[in-house]
Scaffold this motif. Sequence first.
Motif, PDB file in Angstrom:
ATOM      1  N   PRO A 125      31.167  16.143 -34.399  1.00 47.40           N
ATOM      2  CA  PRO A 125      29.880  16.349 -33.712  1.00 47.40           C
ATOM      3  C   PRO A 125      29.511  15.205 -32.774  1.00 47.40           C
ATOM      4  CG  PRO A 125      29.687  16.917 -36.037  1.00 47.40           C
ATOM      5  CD  PRO A 125      31.016  16.256 -35.867  1.00 47.40           C
ATOM      6  N   ASN A 126      30.027  14.012 -33.040  1.00 40.38           N
ATOM      7  CA  ASN A 126      29.658  12.850 -32.223  1.00 40.38           C
ATOM      8  C   ASN A 126      30.369  12.804 -30.873  1.00 40.38           C
ATOM      9  OD1 ASN A 126      27.990  11.878 -34.321  1.00 40.38           O
ATOM     10  ND2 ASN A 126      29.741  10.877 -35.320  1.00 40.38           N
ATOM     11  N   ILE A 127      31.476  13.544 -30.737  1.00 44.33           N
ATOM     12  CA  ILE A 127      32.196  13.518 -29.457  1.00 44.33           C
ATOM     13  C   ILE A 127      31.877  14.734 -28.587  1.00 44.33           C
ATOM     14  CG2 ILE A 127      34.095  12.176 -30.442  1.00 44.33           C
ATOM     15  CD1 ILE A 127      35.773  14.755 -30.397  1.00 44.33           C
ATOM     16  N   VAL A 128      31.015  15.610 -29.070  1.00 45.33           N
ATOM     17  CA  VAL A 128      30.605  16.770 -28.287  1.00 45.33           C
ATOM     18  C   VAL A 128      29.713  16.315 -27.135  1.00 45.33           C
ATOM     19  CG1 VAL A 128      29.260  18.916 -28.370  1.00 45.33           C
ATOM     20  CG2 VAL A 128      30.809  18.344 -30.233  1.00 45.33           C
ATOM     21  N   ASP A 129      29.815  17.022 -26.003  1.00 40.60           N
ATOM     22  CA  ASP A 129      28.980  16.729 -24.832  1.00 40.60           C
ATOM     23  C   ASP A 129      27.510  16.649 -25.252  1.00 40.60           C
ATOM     24  OD1 ASP A 129      27.684  16.616 -22.386  1.00 40.60           O
ATOM     25  OD2 ASP A 129      28.785  18.294 -21.497  1.00 40.60           O
ATOM     26  N   PRO A 130      26.821  15.551 -24.933  1.00 37.35           N
ATOM     27  CA  PRO A 130      25.404  15.414 -25.323  1.00 37.35           C
ATOM     28  C   PRO A 130      24.529  16.565 -24.844  1.00 37.35           C
ATOM     29  CG  PRO A 130      26.253  13.323 -24.506  1.00 37.35           C
ATOM     30  CD  PRO A 130      27.323  14.344 -24.268  1.00 37.35           C
ATOM     31  N   VAL A 131      24.912  17.227 -23.728  1.00 36.43           N
ATOM     32  CA  VAL A 131      24.111  18.339 -23.201  1.00 36.43           C
ATOM     33  C   VAL A 131      24.025  19.483 -24.207  1.00 36.43           C
ATOM     34  CG1 VAL A 131      24.000  20.106 -21.390  1.00 36.43           C
ATOM     35  CG2 VAL A 131      24.636  17.761 -20.796  1.00 36.43           C
ATOM     36  N   ILE A 132      25.073  19.690 -24.980  1.00 38.08           N
ATOM     37  CA  ILE A 132      25.089  20.820 -25.917  1.00 38.08           C
ATOM     38  C   ILE A 132      25.125  20.370 -27.377  1.00 38.08           C
ATOM     39  CG2 ILE A 132      26.186  22.432 -24.316  1.00 38.08           C
ATOM     40  CD1 ILE A 132      28.877  21.782 -25.725  1.00 38.08           C
ATOM     41  N   ARG A 133      25.102  19.076 -27.618  1.00 38.69           N
ATOM     42  CA  ARG A 133      25.178  18.575 -29.001  1.00 38.69           C
ATOM     43  C   ARG A 133      24.023  19.131 -29.843  1.00 38.69           C
ATOM     44  NH1 ARG A 133      25.791  12.357 -28.998  1.00 38.69           N
ATOM     45  NH2 ARG A 133      27.713  12.985 -27.913  1.00 38.69           N
ATOM     46  N   ASN A 134      24.345  19.548 -31.032  1.00 40.27           N
ATOM     47  CA  ASN A 134      23.353  20.085 -31.979  1.00 40.27           C
ATOM     48  C   ASN A 134      22.734  21.409 -31.517  1.00 40.27           C
ATOM     49  OD1 ASN A 134      23.709  17.736 -33.574  1.00 40.27           O
ATOM     50  ND2 ASN A 134      22.180  16.645 -32.324  1.00 40.27           N
ATOM     51  N   THR A 135      23.409  22.122 -30.633  1.00 39.06           N
ATOM     52  CA  THR A 135      22.865  23.422 -30.189  1.00 39.06           C
ATOM     53  C   THR A 135      23.710  24.582 -30.700  1.00 39.06           C
ATOM     54  OG1 THR A 135      24.142  23.446 -28.124  1.00 39.06           O
ATOM     55  CG2 THR A 135      21.959  22.387 -28.068  1.00 39.06           C
ATOM     56  N   MET A 136      24.745  24.286 -31.461  1.00 39.17           N
ATOM     57  CA  MET A 136      25.628  25.370 -31.922  1.00 39.17           C
ATOM     58  C   MET A 136      25.757  25.346 -33.433  1.00 39.17           C
ATOM     59  SD  MET A 136      27.407  22.477 -31.595  1.00 39.17           S
ATOM     60  CE  MET A 136      27.681  22.348 -29.848  1.00 39.17           C
ATOM     61  N   LEU A 140      38.828  21.513 -24.131  1.00 38.81           N
ATOM     62  CA  LEU A 140      38.322  20.192 -24.520  1.00 38.81           C
ATOM     63  C   LEU A 140      37.293  19.679 -23.515  1.00 38.81           C
ATOM     64  CD1 LEU A 140      41.575  18.383 -25.768  1.00 38.81           C
ATOM     65  CD2 LEU A 140      39.711  19.351 -27.142  1.00 38.81           C
ATOM     66  N   GLU A 141      37.524  19.952 -22.242  1.00 37.88           N
ATOM     67  CA  GLU A 141      36.543  19.559 -21.219  1.00 37.88           C
ATOM     68  C   GLU A 141      35.202  20.241 -21.476  1.00 37.88           C
ATOM     69  OE1 GLU A 141      37.657  19.057 -16.883  1.00 37.88           O
ATOM     70  OE2 GLU A 141      39.424  20.130 -17.605  1.00 37.88           O
ATOM     71  N   LEU A 142      35.237  21.546 -21.754  1.00 37.94           N
ATOM     72  CA  LEU A 142      34.006  22.284 -22.024  1.00 37.94           C
ATOM     73  C   LEU A 142      33.314  21.767 -23.278  1.00 37.94           C
ATOM     74  CD1 LEU A 142      35.318  25.890 -21.267  1.00 37.94           C
ATOM     75  CD2 LEU A 142      33.544  24.689 -19.967  1.00 37.94           C
ATOM     76  N   LEU A 143      34.112  21.357 -24.245  1.00 36.39           N
ATOM     77  CA  LEU A 143      33.569  20.894 -25.527  1.00 36.39           C
ATOM     78  C   LEU A 143      32.944  19.503 -25.422  1.00 36.39           C
ATOM     79  CD1 LEU A 143      33.494  22.036 -28.426  1.00 36.39           C
ATOM     80  CD2 LEU A 143      35.589  20.733 -28.890  1.00 36.39           C
ATOM     81  N   MET A 144      33.600  18.612 -24.685  1.00 34.99           N
ATOM     82  CA  MET A 144      33.177  17.210 -24.682  1.00 34.99           C
ATOM     83  C   MET A 144      32.564  16.740 -23.363  1.00 34.99           C
ATOM     84  SD  MET A 144      36.252  15.499 -26.887  1.00 34.99           S
ATOM     85  CE  MET A 144      37.552  16.162 -25.873  1.00 34.99           C
ATOM     86  N   GLY A 145      32.727  17.533 -22.302  1.00 34.80           N
ATOM     87  CA  GLY A 145      32.153  17.129 -21.026  1.00 34.80           C
ATOM     88  C   GLY A 145      32.873  15.955 -20.383  1.00 34.80           C
ATOM     89  N   ARG A 146      34.088  15.688 -20.811  1.00 36.05           N
ATOM     90  CA  ARG A 146      34.862  14.558 -20.270  1.00 36.05           C
ATOM     91  C   ARG A 146      35.955  15.071 -19.345  1.00 36.05           C
ATOM     92  NH1 ARG A 146      34.363   9.836 -24.062  1.00 36.05           N
ATOM     93  NH2 ARG A 146      36.223   9.001 -23.058  1.00 36.05           N
ATOM     94  N   LYS A 147      36.405  14.201 -18.433  1.00 41.81           N
ATOM     95  CA  LYS A 147      37.484  14.553 -17.515  1.00 41.81           C
ATOM     96  C   LYS A 147      38.819  14.518 -18.252  1.00 41.81           C
ATOM     97  CE  LYS A 147      35.179  12.915 -13.324  1.00 41.81           C
ATOM     98  NZ  LYS A 147      35.249  12.022 -12.140  1.00 41.81           N
TER      99      LYS A 147
END
Length: 445
Positions: free
Chosen positions: A373-384, A338-345
């Motif tokens: 899609p809205n909770i995905v880390d912005p760094v990787i959002r829309n790249t997969m 989940l951390e990798l997916l969302m970039g949250r602690k």
Amino acid sequence: MKLLLLLPIWGFGFSLFSALIEARPEPLISSISGPVLSPESKPISPISATMEAFSPGMQEYIVEEHQDLDKKMLIALIVACTALGAIILSLFGFWIYRQSNSRNCGPKRTQSSGPILGKFNSLRMIGKKGSVSGIEYHLIEAATNNFRESNILGEGGFGCVYKARFDDNFIAAVKRLDNGGQDVEREFENEVDLLSKIRHPNIVSLMGYCIHGDSRFLVYELMQNGSVETQLHGPSNGSALSWHVRMKIALDAARGLEYLHEHCNPPVIHRDIKSSNILLDSNFNAKLSDFGLAVTSGAQNKNNIKLSGTLGYVAPEYLLDGKLTDKSDVYAFGVVLLELLMGRKPVEKMAPAQCQSIVTWAMPQLTDRSKLPNIVDPVIRNTMDLKHLYQVAAVAVLCVQPEPSYRPLITDVLHSLTPLVPVGLGGTLRVTEPAPPADPKPSDH
């Protein structure tokens, strides 16, 4: 112990000596030995006189024979004592050897041992149990430039990790554990014991150890890109981790866990899987580290295994009931995913006295394809590929189920993630590169 060992030997020697004394022949005729023992005395017996007159050479013959017997007995006694002495010395040397070996058999009794032969070459003994060598303290001190602050790579619960340059061609990481009492001693010995037996591409290599006073030192291979935690939550905020690299990290961590759960005998439960314990080398290959809390299967129900772990990663059944299984590691892996997916602690403060876990916050949205899609880390959002995103989210949801029996085995997780990682990164996904745009036709004019 030495005296007890030698008592039977001395008893044997005394018995041998007594037997030789008792075997000494007595004089055949007392009147014959009289002149030998006292040359000045005269024979007083007529019989003696008659025998002397009848056979004047007989007395000298018996005396010479008696002296020969004495010499043979003396030689036999010397030989027996020499053999006995050799046996005693051999047994004493063997006892000293055993005592020396018992003092050096474990890190607990060793102050600091063994020079590094050939600049760590002796430490690269892959596939052998107990292959981790002791390292002299002064070498570690020099390699870390006397534990200079600028060499600190990170900090843990019991101490710091330092960058250590042992020579121009070999740089390592040194974890220093200070004054932690029995907990530090137990975790140190546990880590040395386990990592001296484990060799796997996705588990960090322990190169050596040192004990100096109250301090304990562990020398690892250097992981140039730090931990998943520093990459995601540090200054770069995950910018170096693309979608495919994040999936590769998850796949590598799953492979390391599968080795512990399925291929170690007995199986090993890591018990402290978290983003700070997943390290990354220069190519972002992920390796599990920090085995101080790890336990082997069957030992987890012992009374001396106390509740340990990191808030946010500890499985509910372990936290509430102390029930520890390999599914506890699967839960912690799900939190890292989940951390990798969302970039949250894993745990975030919502208010001064209120915290919220990433599992509680994300669970309702992970199962909603419109919100995911809205909770995905912005760094990787829309790249997969969205299908891949849904599949990873489904794996994460299963891993963090409150009921352990609903969680998959780590082998099942591995099989689910492998098709999502490109072949070049260790998976089976064949990525089709987009065709370059066609060059415009040259103008006729």
